[in-house]
Design an enzyme around this catalytic site. Structure first.
Site, PDB file in Angstrom:
ATOM      1  N   GLU A  66     -35.120  14.768 -21.870  1.00 36.67           N
ATOM      2  CA  GLU A  66     -35.856  15.842 -22.456  1.00 36.67           C
ATOM      3  C   GLU A  66     -35.779  15.596 -24.060  1.00 36.67           C
ATOM      4  O   GLU A  66     -37.045  15.835 -24.619  1.00 36.67           O
ATOM      5  CB  GLU A  66     -35.016  17.101 -22.257  1.00 36.67           C
ATOM      6  CG  GLU A  66     -35.645  18.283 -22.467  1.00 36.67           C
ATOM      7  CD  GLU A  66     -35.027  19.408 -22.391  1.00 36.67           C
ATOM      8  OE1 GLU A  66     -33.961  19.495 -21.747  1.00 36.67           O
ATOM      9  OE2 GLU A  66     -35.572  20.712 -22.495  1.00 36.67           O
TER      10      GLU A  66
ATOM     11  N   ARG B 110     -22.914  11.154  -9.139  1.00 39.64           N
ATOM     12  CA  ARG B 110     -22.744  11.746  -7.651  1.00 39.64           C
ATOM     13  C   ARG B 110     -23.370  10.886  -6.612  1.00 39.64           C
ATOM     14  O   ARG B 110     -22.994  11.216  -5.557  1.00 39.64           O
ATOM     15  CB  ARG B 110     -23.095  13.203  -7.833  1.00 39.64           C
ATOM     16  CG  ARG B 110     -22.039  13.970  -8.714  1.00 39.64           C
ATOM     17  CD  ARG B 110     -22.631  15.736  -8.989  1.00 39.64           C
ATOM     18  NE  ARG B 110     -23.778  15.433  -9.733  1.00 39.64           N
ATOM     19  CZ  ARG B 110     -23.607  15.465 -11.511  1.00 39.64           C
ATOM     20  NH1 ARG B 110     -22.402  15.467 -11.755  1.00 39.64           N
ATOM     21  NH2 ARG B 110     -24.763  15.371 -11.954  1.00 39.64           N
TER      22      ARG B 110
HETATM   23  O1  LIG Z   1     -34.448  13.745 -12.216  1.00 40.81           O
HETATM   24  P1  LIG Z   1     -33.723  13.576 -13.749  1.00 40.81           P
HETATM   25  O2  LIG Z   1     -34.458  14.669 -14.646  1.00 40.81           O
HETATM   26  O3  LIG Z   1     -33.699  12.151 -13.958  1.00 40.81           O
HETATM   27  O4  LIG Z   1     -32.214  14.359 -13.347  1.00 40.81           O
HETATM   28  C1  LIG Z   1     -31.638  14.204 -12.402  1.00 40.81           C
HETATM   29  C2  LIG Z   1     -30.210  13.287 -12.738  1.00 40.81           C
HETATM   30  O5  LIG Z   1     -29.573  14.262 -13.521  1.00 40.81           O
HETATM   31  C3  LIG Z   1     -28.153  14.301 -12.868  1.00 40.81           C
HETATM   32  O6  LIG Z   1     -27.201  13.365 -13.398  1.00 40.81           O
HETATM   33  P2  LIG Z   1     -26.861  13.161 -15.143  1.00 40.81           P
HETATM   34  O7  LIG Z   1     -27.993  12.605 -15.786  1.00 40.81           O
HETATM   35  O8  LIG Z   1     -26.736  14.760 -15.572  1.00 40.81           O
HETATM   36  O9  LIG Z   1     -25.747  12.467 -14.930  1.00 40.81           O
HETATM   37  P3  LIG Z   1     -24.049  12.518 -14.462  1.00 40.81           P
HETATM   38  O10 LIG Z   1     -24.467  12.375 -12.938  1.00 40.81           O
HETATM   39  O11 LIG Z   1     -23.565  11.119 -14.911  1.00 40.81           O
HETATM   40  O12 LIG Z   1     -23.628  13.523 -14.903  1.00 40.81           O
HETATM   41  C4  LIG Z   1     -28.293  14.344 -11.322  1.00 40.81           C
HETATM   42  O13 LIG Z   1     -27.050  13.998 -10.888  1.00 40.81           O
HETATM   43  C5  LIG Z   1     -29.464  13.013 -11.635  1.00 40.81           C
HETATM   44  O14 LIG Z   1     -28.923  11.804 -11.371  1.00 40.81           O
HETATM   45  N1  LIG Z   2     -29.805  22.409 -13.018  1.00 35.15           N
HETATM   46  C1  LIG Z   2     -28.920  21.443 -12.865  1.00 35.15           C
HETATM   47  N2  LIG Z   2     -28.011  21.297 -11.913  1.00 35.15           N
HETATM   48  C2  LIG Z   2     -27.062  20.221 -11.755  1.00 35.15           C
HETATM   49  N3  LIG Z   2     -27.530  19.131 -12.410  1.00 35.15           N
HETATM   50  C3  LIG Z   2     -28.843  19.031 -13.129  1.00 35.15           C
HETATM   51  N4  LIG Z   2     -29.402  18.003 -13.802  1.00 35.15           N
HETATM   52  C4  LIG Z   2     -30.467  18.305 -14.174  1.00 35.15           C
HETATM   53  N5  LIG Z   2     -30.504  19.647 -13.991  1.00 35.15           N
HETATM   54  C5  LIG Z   2     -29.546  19.938 -13.422  1.00 35.15           C
END
Ligand SMILES: O=P(O)(O)OC[C@H]1O[C@H](OP(=O)(O)OP(=O)(O)O)[C@H](O)[C@@H]1O
Ligand SMILES: Nc1ncnc2[nH]cnc12
Length: 176
Positions: free
Chosen positions: A96, A59
């Site tokens: 995690e 995103r």
């Molecule tokens: O601070 P953190 O614990 O690293 O988490 C934050 C990240 O997690 C989510 O992406 P995700 O890893 O779910 O990937 P995506 O955007 O490709 O779905 C979010 O959009 C951040 O990029």
């Molecule tokens: N609660 C949450 N909602 C959306 N994205 C996330 N990535 C990690 N935690 C999340």
């Protein structure tokens, strides 16, 4: 008047039971909400020199593209391992459970360029921490990191501020 936070939808138990998923697609889909978010993501750095916008998969690409267009600057993606076609450098970071790897093209940022990092959400800070390491390994100077959502209980903001970063968040949600 509606705030950025008011446009974000929460979906319970996605992608796992117990997670309250903060869904920014409802913010992105609203013209007024989306513009407000882009303006507020940039606000702390108004008038400062920025050479490149770095967006974090996935995103962060939507936000970074809009911000780069608004500033007439270049956009650089940081992606999960194996998605970028050119020569890359990689950085592992903790999830995690286990580890993941983020990558950047090795010619995407020149030494001394001033870089703003953007993403939708800050949780543990692991993803952005890896992005910071990649950008600094290429010689970039990070002016700040800007997020729509912070989940303060997960400690990402403290982690990034401990690395000396200027962090801008538009809203906070309780819980993970
Ligand atoms: O601070 P953190 O614990 O690293 O988490 C934050 C990240 O997690 C989510 O992406 P995700 O890893 O779910 O990937 P995506 O955007 O490709 O779905 C979010 O959009 C951040 O990029
Ligand atoms: N609660 C949450 N909602 C959306 N994205 C996330 N990535 C990690 N935690 C999340």
């Amino acid at each position: 008047m509606k705030t950025v936070k008011d446009y974000i939808r929460t979906i319970a138990d996605f992608p796992h039971e117990g997670i309250m998923f903060r869904d920014v697609t409802t913010l992105f889909a609203d013209a007024r909400g989306f513009r407000m978010a882009i303006d507020q993501l940039l606000h702390p750095w108004a008038g400062e020199q920025i050479d490149k916008i770095v967006g974090l998969e996935a995103r962060g690409f939507i936000l970074g593209g809009a911000i780069a267009h608004q500033l007439s600057k270049g956009f650089v993606p940081i992606r999960k391992k194996g998605k970028l076609p050119g020569q890359t450098i990689s950085q592992a970071y903790k999830l995690e459970y286990g580890e993941a790897i983020m990558e950047i093209h090795d010619d995407a940022i020149r030494p001394g360029e001033k870089v703003l990092i953007v993403d939708d959400l800050l949780a543990t800070g692991g993803t952005c921490g890896a992005a910071i390491q990649l950008i600094e390994r290429l010689g970039g100077n990070i002016v700040g990191c800007s997020f729509i959502v912070d989940l303060p209980e997960l400690g990402g903001r403290k982690l990034l501020e401990g690395l000396g970063m200027d962090v801008n968040v538009l809203c906070e949600f309780e819980g993970a």
